[in-house]
Enzyme design. Sequence first.
Site, short mmCIF file in Angstrom:
data_model
loop_
_atom_site.label_atom_id
_atom_site.label_comp_id
_atom_site.label_asym_id
_atom_site.label_seq_id
_atom_site.Cartn_x
_atom_site.Cartn_y
_atom_site.Cartn_z
N ARG A 174 6.50 -9.17 -20.10
CA ARG A 174 7.67 -8.30 -20.02
C ARG A 174 8.97 -9.02 -20.40
O ARG A 174 10.04 -8.70 -19.89
CB ARG A 174 7.79 -7.67 -18.62
CG ARG A 174 6.57 -6.88 -18.18
CD ARG A 174 6.32 -5.67 -19.05
NE ARG A 174 5.10 -4.99 -18.65
CZ ARG A 174 3.90 -5.20 -19.19
NH1 ARG A 174 3.77 -6.07 -20.18
NH2 ARG A 174 2.84 -4.55 -18.77
N SER A 225 7.88 1.27 -13.79
CA SER A 225 7.59 0.24 -12.78
C SER A 225 8.87 -0.48 -12.38
O SER A 225 9.65 -0.92 -13.23
CB SER A 225 6.58 -0.77 -13.32
OG SER A 225 5.34 -0.16 -13.57
N GLU A 295 11.29 -5.53 -12.50
CA GLU A 295 10.99 -5.34 -13.93
C GLU A 295 12.03 -4.42 -14.53
O GLU A 295 12.42 -4.60 -15.69
CB GLU A 295 9.58 -4.74 -14.10
CG GLU A 295 9.21 -4.44 -15.53
CD GLU A 295 7.77 -3.97 -15.68
OE1 GLU A 295 7.55 -3.01 -16.43
OE2 GLU A 295 6.88 -4.59 -15.06
#
Length: 302
Positions: A174, A225, A295
């Site tokens: 990520r 998320s 995130e």
Amino acid sequence: MSTLYQDLIEANIGKVLENEPLAKHTTMKIGGPAEIFIEPSNSEHLTKAFRIIKKHNVKWRAIGRGSNLLVADQGIEGVVIKLGLGMDDFELNGDTLTVGGGYSIIKLATIISKKGLSGLEFSSGIPGSIGGAVYMNAGAHGADMSKILVKAHILFEDGTLEWLTNEEMKFSYRTSILQEERPGICIGAVLKLQKGEKENIVAVMQKNKDYRRDTQPWNYPCAGSIFRNPLPNYAGQLVEDAGLKGYQIGGAKISEMHGNFIVNAGGATAQDVLDLIDFVKKTIYEKYEVSMETEVEIIGLK
């Protein structure tokens, strides 16, 4: 700021607005105003707008379709650049795809799957843009952008344009070089796909879409998320094990479907979400001594 606004209007670079509520441009439906909001009509106009912004020496940041994003209630100083209409072209040459940073990754994955090309199945259900997906190395189901990206077209803070190869993007979980080391906007990308059986590809796409529909709360405004998975643990499982599903602060609520989603249950503020994030972090650390990192990108805080 009014002089900058006037210069951008006169430059005829696309949509230019003052004090535009960013709640209208995020999937969580939360966020204060951008002092100036622009949506360039093409990449040339983006570059032109960028030169004007740099001349005025004001802060700027880019957004795509507003997923994976939490904007502070007080909004954002300076200029917000949205990559959208006009930045959403694509060209397919065999199994090589050149696509604009503003293109919807869900829409693109659907089109490509029907052409019998594999590589974007993981993105079925990800409500973001190609530019944002490259920026954060978006992924799911064991795959991510780093697996298919050949090179990315980046507009850097100093106004220069450069193509970065997959290796130069320094992808990890990520993360890419664009987040901290070399901040910039992904305005386009070249992706390498693979030929496959159309029926199989479409079936995998549908399976991934069904999984998201059945396990994630897309019927509520949310950002995707909230936490990175603290491997070998999974964020959603830790939140569920701690008994936090359904916990609510103000209008922000931990989804009862998935522990790694915070939804806007009605009238949520960014502060409600931030308070809930802090509560989860504290609870998980106290129970399991596991540190949770976000995130979702949090922007606009002073």
